[in-house]
Design an enzyme around this catalytic site. Structure first.
Site, PDB file in Angstrom:
ATOM      1  CE1 TYR A  11      -2.967   3.113   1.064  1.00 12.61           C
ATOM      2  CE2 TYR A  11      -2.393   2.680   3.361  1.00 12.61           C
ATOM      3  CZ  TYR A  11      -3.016   3.471   2.408  1.00 12.61           C
ATOM      4  OH  TYR A  11      -3.692   4.591   2.799  1.00 12.61           O
ATOM      5  CG  ASN A  32       7.285 -11.740   0.218  1.00 10.17           C
ATOM      6  OD1 ASN A  32       6.409 -10.863   0.162  1.00 10.17           O
ATOM      7  ND2 ASN A  32       7.588 -12.373   1.340  1.00 10.17           N
ATOM      8  CB  ALA A  75       6.950  -5.187   8.108  1.00  8.91           C
ATOM      9  CE1 TYR A 141       3.933  -3.869  12.387  1.00  9.75           C
ATOM     10  CE2 TYR A 141       2.400  -2.548  13.690  1.00  9.75           C
ATOM     11  CZ  TYR A 141       3.226  -2.686  12.583  1.00  9.75           C
ATOM     12  OH  TYR A 141       3.352  -1.658  11.681  1.00  9.75           O
ATOM     13  CG  ASP A 279      -7.966  -1.363  20.251  1.00  5.73           C
ATOM     14  OD1 ASP A 279      -6.891  -1.324  19.619  1.00  5.73           O
ATOM     15  OD2 ASP A 279      -9.058  -1.704  19.741  1.00  5.73           O
TER      16      ASP A 279
HETATM   17  N1  LIG Z   1      -0.513   1.062   6.983  1.00  6.85           N
HETATM   18  C1  LIG Z   1      -0.315   1.667   8.141  1.00  6.85           C
HETATM   19  O1  LIG Z   1      -1.214   2.329   8.701  1.00  6.85           O
HETATM   20  C2  LIG Z   1       1.029   1.587   8.819  1.00  6.85           C
HETATM   21  C3  LIG Z   1       1.210   2.264  10.050  1.00  6.85           C
HETATM   22  C4  LIG Z   1       2.458   2.206  10.663  1.00  6.85           C
HETATM   23  C5  LIG Z   1       3.506   1.510  10.076  1.00  6.85           C
HETATM   24  N2  LIG Z   1       3.295   0.841   8.893  1.00  6.85           N
HETATM   25  C6  LIG Z   1       4.425   0.098   8.313  1.00  6.85           C
HETATM   26  O2  LIG Z   1       4.594   0.520   6.981  1.00  6.85           O
HETATM   27  C7  LIG Z   1       5.042  -0.559   6.166  1.00  6.85           C
HETATM   28  C8  LIG Z   1       4.164  -0.661   4.931  1.00  6.85           C
HETATM   29  O3  LIG Z   1       2.819  -0.842   5.360  1.00  6.85           O
HETATM   30  P1  LIG Z   1       1.681  -1.174   4.296  1.00  6.85           P
HETATM   31  O4  LIG Z   1       0.384  -0.811   4.929  1.00  6.85           O
HETATM   32  O5  LIG Z   1       2.064  -0.607   2.987  1.00  6.85           O
HETATM   33  O6  LIG Z   1       1.789  -2.757   4.285  1.00  6.85           O
HETATM   34  P2  LIG Z   1       1.655  -3.767   3.052  1.00  6.85           P
HETATM   35  O7  LIG Z   1       1.443  -5.116   3.636  1.00  6.85           O
HETATM   36  O8  LIG Z   1       0.682  -3.258   2.068  1.00  6.85           O
HETATM   37  O9  LIG Z   1       3.126  -3.687   2.405  1.00  6.85           O
HETATM   38  C9  LIG Z   1       4.216  -4.458   2.875  1.00  6.85           C
HETATM   39  C10 LIG Z   1       4.852  -5.120   1.664  1.00  6.85           C
HETATM   40  O10 LIG Z   1       5.971  -5.899   2.091  1.00  6.85           O
HETATM   41  C11 LIG Z   1       5.974  -7.122   1.380  1.00  6.85           C
HETATM   42  N3  LIG Z   1       6.728  -8.073   2.207  1.00  6.85           N
HETATM   43  C12 LIG Z   1       6.423  -8.530   3.460  1.00  6.85           C
HETATM   44  N4  LIG Z   1       7.364  -9.381   3.877  1.00  6.85           N
HETATM   45  C13 LIG Z   1       8.297  -9.470   2.904  1.00  6.85           C
HETATM   46  C14 LIG Z   1       9.502 -10.191   2.750  1.00  6.85           C
HETATM   47  N5  LIG Z   1       9.944 -11.030   3.693  1.00  6.85           N
HETATM   48  N6  LIG Z   1      10.213 -10.051   1.601  1.00  6.85           N
HETATM   49  C15 LIG Z   1       9.773  -9.215   0.612  1.00  6.85           C
HETATM   50  N7  LIG Z   1       8.632  -8.503   0.695  1.00  6.85           N
HETATM   51  C16 LIG Z   1       7.899  -8.633   1.836  1.00  6.85           C
HETATM   52  C17 LIG Z   1       4.501  -7.485   1.199  1.00  6.85           C
HETATM   53  O11 LIG Z   1       4.269  -8.357   0.136  1.00  6.85           O
HETATM   54  C18 LIG Z   1       3.900  -6.103   0.956  1.00  6.85           C
HETATM   55  O12 LIG Z   1       3.879  -5.791  -0.419  1.00  6.85           O
HETATM   56  C19 LIG Z   1       5.049  -1.792   7.052  1.00  6.85           C
HETATM   57  O13 LIG Z   1       6.381  -2.011   7.465  1.00  6.85           O
HETATM   58  C20 LIG Z   1       4.189  -1.402   8.237  1.00  6.85           C
HETATM   59  O14 LIG Z   1       4.599  -2.025   9.414  1.00  6.85           O
HETATM   60  C21 LIG Z   1       2.093   0.866   8.264  1.00  6.85           C
END
Ligand SMILES: NC(=O)c1ccc[n+]([C@@H]2O[C@H](COP(=O)([O-])OP(=O)(O)OC[C@H]3O[C@@H](n4cnc5c(N)ncnc54)[C@H](O)[C@@H]3O)[C@@H](O)[C@H]2O)c1
Length: 323
Positions: A11, A32, A75, A141, A279
């Site tokens: 995302y 991946n 992640a 997490y 929460d």
């Molecule tokens: N969405 C939120 O509100 C939010 C808030 C705080 C932090 N984050 C952090 O931001 C980052 C991105 O979040 P997001 O919402 O885009 O998540 P997402 O799941 O859409 O994107 C994470 C991407 O990482 C890839 N991935 C996971 N493990 C992998 C691995 N071992 N090797 C290769 N690719 C791998 C997944 O396929 C995915 O495309 C994450 O690290 C998340 O912890 C997100």
């Protein structure tokens, strides 16, 4: 700049890639596809399907592309799942991330921007949450992200790797092209909008007895385009540092629900359920440091405007990236 996005098919990564390409950078996406989507990778980016848990694959990719910097977004990121399966979270978020750092050292890539989270703070004693707030995560997490933050400090000290840690609060919204489509969606706005699209019967409110004005949890919703832009700024930071990213305003679950009803024109029935474990009542960021030091400022702060962008993307992609 040539920028390597680990997790760039997800995302937030897809919108980081969009903005980097728009300013003329070269982008390599390494993912991946466990959660991300091939269709979320901009056609102007190079895509490598690979897994951070495979050291040879990440070392090979960094050797081939020799990037100037890495954005590390890859992640697992579901709090509830981490409470059921902590091993998955420590394995992917800590060991996988460590492989990335070892491969960076081997290939002399010296700069990383890391996606961290407000979940590293747990239940904070005071609001708003600034960078001085003690970090006491209450789920695996958040703990996995805090461990990686600490690892970055050691790689900085020993291997002179420059890092910027960005701790996002609740990321929401979409760009024109890319939006939120997690395989198991736990985020509030896309879940509510599923009801407006006729894909779920009702929204759920977990807890109506919190010490907040309307009894529901208050969170800091920050637009994904503003989050992505912070990465562009962080790539030229002069020294290693950490920043909290939010709007500084809180919005309750009922207020988000009302905004979704107004924007979609759908009544969106909601069912009230008991609180979930762990929460906190309110999580609101102070981003004064990011404003001062990165010259970052959120552009889209109104929750209706944030929801409007999610809704527009969903209308055009009713089945997300599939179909
Ligand atoms: N969405 C939120 O509100 C939010 C808030 C705080 C932090 N984050 C952090 O931001 C980052 C991105 O979040 P997001 O919402 O885009 O998540 P997402 O799941 O859409 O994107 C994470 C991407 O990482 C890839 N991935 C996971 N493990 C992998 C691995 N071992 N090797 C290769 N690719 C791998 C997944 O396929 C995915 O495309 C994450 O690290 C998340 O912890 C997100």
């Amino acid at each position: 700049m040539r920028v390597f996005l680990a997790g760039g098919a997800g995302y937030i990564g897809s919108i980081c890639a969009e903005q980097l390409l728009a300013r003329g950078d070269e982008v390599v996406v390494f993912d991946n596809l466990s959660e991300g989507h091939r269709a979320a990778v901009d056609p102007n980016a190079t895509f490598v399907r690979g897994d951070l848990n495979d050291l040879a694959s990440i070392t090979g990719a960094l050797n081939q592309f020799a990037p100037d910097a890495v954005l590390h977004l890859a992640a697992n990121a579901c709090v509830g799942e981490s409470m059921a399966d902590p091993g998955k979270y420590f394995n992917n978020n800590v060991s996988g991330g460590l492989n990335l750092l070892r491969a960076m050292v081997e290939n002399r890539v010296k700069r990383i921007v890391f996606s961290s989270t407000c979940a590293t703070f747990g239940t904070p004693e005071r609001i708003p949450i600034d960078e001085q707030t003690p970090q006491n995560p209450i789920n695996p997490y958040g703990e996995s992200k805090l461990i990686f933050e600490k690892i970055l400090h050691w790689f900085n000290r020993i291997h002179h790797l420059t890092f910027v840690t960005l701790r996002y609060f609740n990321v929401a919204g979409a760009s024109e092209k890319y939006g939120e489509d997690h395989k198991s969606e736990t985020h509030l706005i896309p879940r509510i909008l599923q009801v407006a699209l006729g894909k779920a019967e009702h929204a759920e409110i977990f807890g109506t007895d919190f010490e907040t004005p309307d009894g529901t949890c208050v969170r800091d919703y920050i637009h994904v385009r503003d989050i992505a832009y912070a990465h562009l700024l962080a790539l030229s930071a002069e020294k290693s540092d950490s920043f909290n990213l939010g709007t500084g305003h809180g919005t309750s679950i009922r207020e988000v629900l009302d905004a979704c009803r107004k924007v979609s024109g759908h009544p969106i029935p909601a069912v009230e359920k008991p609180r979930r474990d762990g929460d906190p009542a309110r999580l609101i960021a102070s981003s004064e440091k990011a404003k001062r030091q990165l010259n970052w400022k959120p552009e889209i702060e109104d929750i209706h405007k944030i929801v409007e962008t999610s809704w527009r993307w969903r209308i055009h992609h009713p089945n997300g990236y599939t179909g």
